[in-house]
Enzyme design. Structure first.
Site, mmCIF file in Angstrom:
data_model
loop_
_atom_site.group_PDB
_atom_site.id
_atom_site.type_symbol
_atom_site.label_atom_id
_atom_site.label_comp_id
_atom_site.label_asym_id
_atom_site.label_seq_id
_atom_site.Cartn_x
_atom_site.Cartn_y
_atom_site.Cartn_z
ATOM 1 N N CYS A 2 10.358 51.352 40.386
ATOM 2 C CA CYS A 2 10.146 52.225 39.234
ATOM 3 C C CYS A 2 10.163 53.667 39.705
ATOM 4 O O CYS A 2 9.547 53.988 40.717
ATOM 5 C CB CYS A 2 8.799 51.886 38.595
ATOM 6 S SG CYS A 2 8.422 52.889 37.155
ATOM 7 N N LEU A 3 10.854 54.527 38.964
ATOM 8 C CA LEU A 3 10.933 55.939 39.361
ATOM 9 C C LEU A 3 9.556 56.593 39.403
ATOM 10 O O LEU A 3 9.352 57.551 40.141
ATOM 11 C CB LEU A 3 11.839 56.707 38.389
ATOM 12 C CG LEU A 3 13.323 56.311 38.387
ATOM 13 C CD1 LEU A 3 14.063 57.062 37.285
ATOM 14 C CD2 LEU A 3 13.968 56.558 39.741
ATOM 15 N N HIS A 53 7.279 50.184 29.573
ATOM 16 C CA HIS A 53 6.860 51.597 29.653
ATOM 17 C C HIS A 53 6.469 52.156 28.282
ATOM 18 O O HIS A 53 5.491 52.886 28.180
ATOM 19 C CB HIS A 53 7.988 52.467 30.216
ATOM 20 C CG HIS A 53 8.057 52.496 31.713
ATOM 21 N ND1 HIS A 53 7.011 52.924 32.494
ATOM 22 C CD2 HIS A 53 9.054 52.162 32.570
ATOM 23 C CE1 HIS A 53 7.367 52.863 33.767
ATOM 24 N NE2 HIS A 53 8.599 52.393 33.853
ATOM 25 N N GLY A 100 17.207 52.845 34.418
ATOM 26 C CA GLY A 100 16.560 52.977 33.123
ATOM 27 C C GLY A 100 15.527 54.080 33.194
ATOM 28 O O GLY A 100 15.064 54.439 34.275
ATOM 29 N N GLN A 109 7.867 58.436 30.901
ATOM 30 C CA GLN A 109 8.085 58.849 32.293
ATOM 31 C C GLN A 109 8.480 60.312 32.420
ATOM 32 O O GLN A 109 8.488 60.858 33.528
ATOM 33 C CB GLN A 109 9.178 57.993 32.937
ATOM 34 C CG GLN A 109 8.756 56.547 33.127
ATOM 35 C CD GLN A 109 9.844 55.760 33.816
ATOM 36 O OE1 GLN A 109 10.799 55.346 33.186
ATOM 37 N NE2 GLN A 109 9.714 55.577 35.126
ATOM 38 N N HIS A 125 11.634 45.901 31.597
ATOM 39 C CA HIS A 125 10.909 46.891 32.405
ATOM 40 C C HIS A 125 10.705 48.190 31.617
ATOM 41 O O HIS A 125 9.592 48.735 31.565
ATOM 42 C CB HIS A 125 11.683 47.159 33.704
ATOM 43 C CG HIS A 125 11.046 48.180 34.587
ATOM 44 N ND1 HIS A 125 10.467 47.863 35.801
ATOM 45 C CD2 HIS A 125 10.880 49.520 34.437
ATOM 46 C CE1 HIS A 125 9.974 48.965 36.344
ATOM 47 N NE2 HIS A 125 10.206 49.992 35.542
ATOM 48 N N GLU A 126 11.764 48.667 30.961
ATOM 49 C CA GLU A 126 11.655 49.927 30.211
ATOM 50 C C GLU A 126 10.817 49.751 28.947
ATOM 51 O O GLU A 126 10.046 50.644 28.570
ATOM 52 C CB GLU A 126 13.047 50.472 29.850
ATOM 53 C CG GLU A 126 13.933 50.804 31.049
ATOM 54 C CD GLU A 126 13.246 51.654 32.097
ATOM 55 O OE1 GLU A 126 12.426 52.526 31.745
ATOM 56 O OE2 GLU A 126 13.522 51.433 33.294
HETATM 57 NI NI NI Z 1 9.758 52.018 35.555
#
Ligand code: NI
Length: 184
Positions: free
Chosen positions: A96-97, A142, A45, A50, A138-139
């Protein structure tokens, strides 16, 4: 085009994503680039903050978790609002990226109901559960300025503090492009 992923500590990750208007410039291109960026960094995701854009837009591709119960969901979520969360909370080790090399168990509800618009601005209201709900939660966090580490215990947060500072300074190795807020 591949965007650099914004690292933990950048203020853009703390902004509440603004509503996306139908005439948002080059939206199709942006979505395409976000998918390219997500695949390049092996994410499941990716949310617009991000890549440095504080708007309510995220994408998911849950193929990594695909099985009989949870067929792959590859989707764009625009102006998403979670309407309701239900079901038992369960632990899952999230990463998480924007926070490379840190993985921790996070407890979240099993099921959610969400309204959103797709890339053609058609409105949908859908229910998801299990691992797909997890990726969405999770997304969605963000685009609300929340990161998974916020959901950990105070003790865990204290233990991770120096690692997180190190990430924002760029003191880590990653195999995808990143942008570090505190690096010089
Ligand atoms: Ni993340």
């Amino acid at each position: 085009m591949i965007y650099p992923i914004v690292a933990y500590g950048d203020p853009v990750l703390r902004k509440i994503g603004a509503e996306v208007e139908k005439d948002y410039p080059l939206l199709k291109q942006l979505i395409e680039n976000m998918f390219e960026t997500m695949y390049e960094s092996h994410g499941v995701g990716l949310a617009a903050p991000q890549i440095g854009k504080a708007i309510n837009l995220f994408i998911i591709d849950s193929s990594r978790f695909e099985d009989e119960k949870y067929p792959n969901v590859k989707k764009v979520f625009i102006n998403a609002e979670i309407l309701d969360e239900s079901g038992d909370k369960w632990d899952f080790e999230e990463g998480c990226l924007s926070i490379p090399h840190i993985r921790e168990n996070v407890k979240r509800h099993d099921t959610l109901r969400i309204s959103y618009q797709d890339e053609n601005f058609e409105t949908h209201e859908e229910t998801y559960d299990g691992i797909v709900a997890r990726v969405i939660q999770h997304e969605y966090d963000h685009v609300k300025g929340v990161m998974f580490v916020d959901r950990l215990s105070e003790l865990k947060k204290r233990l991770l503090k120096n690692k997180l500072i190190n990430i924002s300074k760029g003191g880590i190795r990653v195999d995808y492009k990143m942008r570090f807020p505190a690096s010089r």
